[in-house]
Design an enzyme around this catalytic site. Structure first.
Site, PDB file in Angstrom:
ATOM      1  N   LYS A 116     -49.960  25.467 -10.809  1.00  0.00           N
ATOM      2  CA  LYS A 116     -49.943  24.396 -11.803  1.00  0.00           C
ATOM      3  C   LYS A 116     -51.364  23.876 -12.067  1.00  0.00           C
ATOM      4  O   LYS A 116     -52.208  23.854 -11.173  1.00  0.00           O
ATOM      5  CB  LYS A 116     -49.067  23.232 -11.330  1.00  0.00           C
ATOM      6  CG  LYS A 116     -47.575  23.592 -11.190  1.00  0.00           C
ATOM      7  CD  LYS A 116     -46.753  22.398 -10.796  1.00  0.00           C
ATOM      8  CE  LYS A 116     -46.745  21.319 -11.873  1.00  0.00           C
ATOM      9  NZ  LYS A 116     -46.084  21.786 -13.117  1.00  0.00           N
ATOM     10  N   ASP A 117     -51.566  23.449 -13.301  1.00  0.00           N
ATOM     11  CA  ASP A 117     -52.794  22.742 -13.719  1.00  0.00           C
ATOM     12  C   ASP A 117     -54.050  23.609 -13.643  1.00  0.00           C
ATOM     13  O   ASP A 117     -55.163  23.094 -13.466  1.00  0.00           O
ATOM     14  CB  ASP A 117     -52.993  21.456 -12.905  1.00  0.00           C
ATOM     15  CG  ASP A 117     -51.799  20.524 -13.013  1.00  0.00           C
ATOM     16  OD1 ASP A 117     -51.149  20.522 -14.078  1.00  0.00           O
ATOM     17  OD2 ASP A 117     -51.506  19.803 -12.048  1.00  0.00           O
TER      18      ASP A 117
ATOM     19  N   ASP B 178     -58.950  14.312  -5.290  1.00  0.00           N
ATOM     20  CA  ASP B 178     -58.016  15.298  -5.805  1.00  0.00           C
ATOM     21  C   ASP B 178     -58.765  16.517  -6.340  1.00  0.00           C
ATOM     22  O   ASP B 178     -59.792  16.384  -7.013  1.00  0.00           O
ATOM     23  CB  ASP B 178     -57.175  14.679  -6.920  1.00  0.00           C
ATOM     24  CG  ASP B 178     -56.110  15.633  -7.421  1.00  0.00           C
ATOM     25  OD1 ASP B 178     -55.238  16.005  -6.629  1.00  0.00           O
ATOM     26  OD2 ASP B 178     -56.175  16.026  -8.606  1.00  0.00           O
TER      27      ASP B 178
ATOM     28  N   ASP C 233     -52.743  22.694  -8.262  1.00  0.00           N
ATOM     29  CA  ASP C 233     -51.581  22.432  -7.428  1.00  0.00           C
ATOM     30  C   ASP C 233     -50.660  23.644  -7.397  1.00  0.00           C
ATOM     31  O   ASP C 233     -50.762  24.540  -8.247  1.00  0.00           O
ATOM     32  CB  ASP C 233     -50.786  21.221  -7.957  1.00  0.00           C
ATOM     33  CG  ASP C 233     -51.663  19.991  -8.131  1.00  0.00           C
ATOM     34  OD1 ASP C 233     -52.205  19.520  -7.117  1.00  0.00           O
ATOM     35  OD2 ASP C 233     -51.814  19.528  -9.278  1.00  0.00           O
TER      36      ASP C 233
ATOM     37  N   ASN D 196     -50.615  19.742  -2.998  1.00  0.00           N
ATOM     38  CA  ASN D 196     -51.661  19.059  -3.740  1.00  0.00           C
ATOM     39  C   ASN D 196     -53.009  19.397  -3.106  1.00  0.00           C
ATOM     40  O   ASN D 196     -53.327  18.937  -2.002  1.00  0.00           O
ATOM     41  CB  ASN D 196     -51.431  17.546  -3.710  1.00  0.00           C
ATOM     42  CG  ASN D 196     -52.246  16.823  -4.767  1.00  0.00           C
ATOM     43  OD1 ASN D 196     -51.882  16.815  -5.933  1.00  0.00           O
ATOM     44  ND2 ASN D 196     -53.368  16.227  -4.350  1.00  0.00           N
TER      45      ASN D 196
END
Length: 221
Positions: free
Chosen positions: A148-149, A132, A136, A114
């Site tokens: 990811k993302d 954040d 990821d 993360n």
């Protein structure tokens, strides 16, 4: 001199809100497994009560899409952690934490990197907080890597959450994490995938907030 928390201590792992959402944090109570110069390790148990930002109608943020999820108004929801527990490791000096995931039958599924800002530790408040960074990495048990993302990071730039330069740094941080994965250094090589929580640990209590919140059905009795 860092004030380390003792194993078994309940802390709050907080993802701070930013910009117009600064008052809408994600607050996860967790239990300290280890805390020392080699990093913080904490356990998010299944069923843990937590506070998270949602859309004002109660839906999850991702339902708004990769741009609007950063621009639409938010509310807070008192909910529980659903699914299996997560063991989070915060390596010192790294702009990410490493999460360990298991299946329902206890089989280890993989690691999740993360990307996030350096943590701010409030020892006396039993809180560690960060922001954040959206992007990821998912590392399967065979060590293959999935990004990811990426669409949400692009959406965050479009929405003004991050500048282009900030997004480029986040991507560079992800590449640095990939190099650690390929070298198989700590915490990936530390054997945390075989860890199990002590049977006497109990769920933390729900975090408090002075704001109105949606309450999940599981918490209404």
């Amino acid at each position: 001199m860092t004030d380390y928390w003792q194993p078994g201590t309940t802390i709050e792992w907080v993802y701070r809100g930013t910009g117009r959402h600064v008052d809408k944090p994600n607050v996860r109570p967790m239990t300290v497994v280890r805390d020392d110069a080699d990093g913080l390790v904490a356990w998010l148990a299944p069923g843990t009560p937590l506070i998270k930002p949602v859309l004002v109608d109660g839906r999850e943020m991702r339902n708004a899409g990769p741009v609007a999820m950063f621009t639409q108004d938010r509310a807070l929801k008192l909910d529980i952690w659903r699914g299996t527990g997560i063991l989070k490791v915060l390596p010192p000096g790294k702009p990410w934490s490493v999460w360990h995931f298991w299946a329902d039958d206890g089989t280890f599924r993989g690691w999740y990197v993360n990307l996030e800002a350096p943590h701010v530790r409030e020892a006396e408040a039993f809180r560690t907080s960060t922001v954040d960074h959206v992007l990821d990495l998912w590392i399967r048990s065979d060590r293959t890597i999935e990004w990811k993302d990426e669409d949400e990071l692009e959406g965050a730039v479009t929405a003004g959450r991050f500048t282009e330069a900030e997004a480029e740094q986040i991507v560079a941080d992800a590449h640095a994490a990939v190099r650690d994965i390929e070298a198989w250094v700590s915490p990936f090589a530390d054997g945390w995938k075989d860890w199990m929580p002590p049977s006497h640990w109990r769920l933390p209590t729900a975090p408090t907030t002075h704001q109105p919140v949606f309450v999940a059905e599981e918490l209404t009795g």
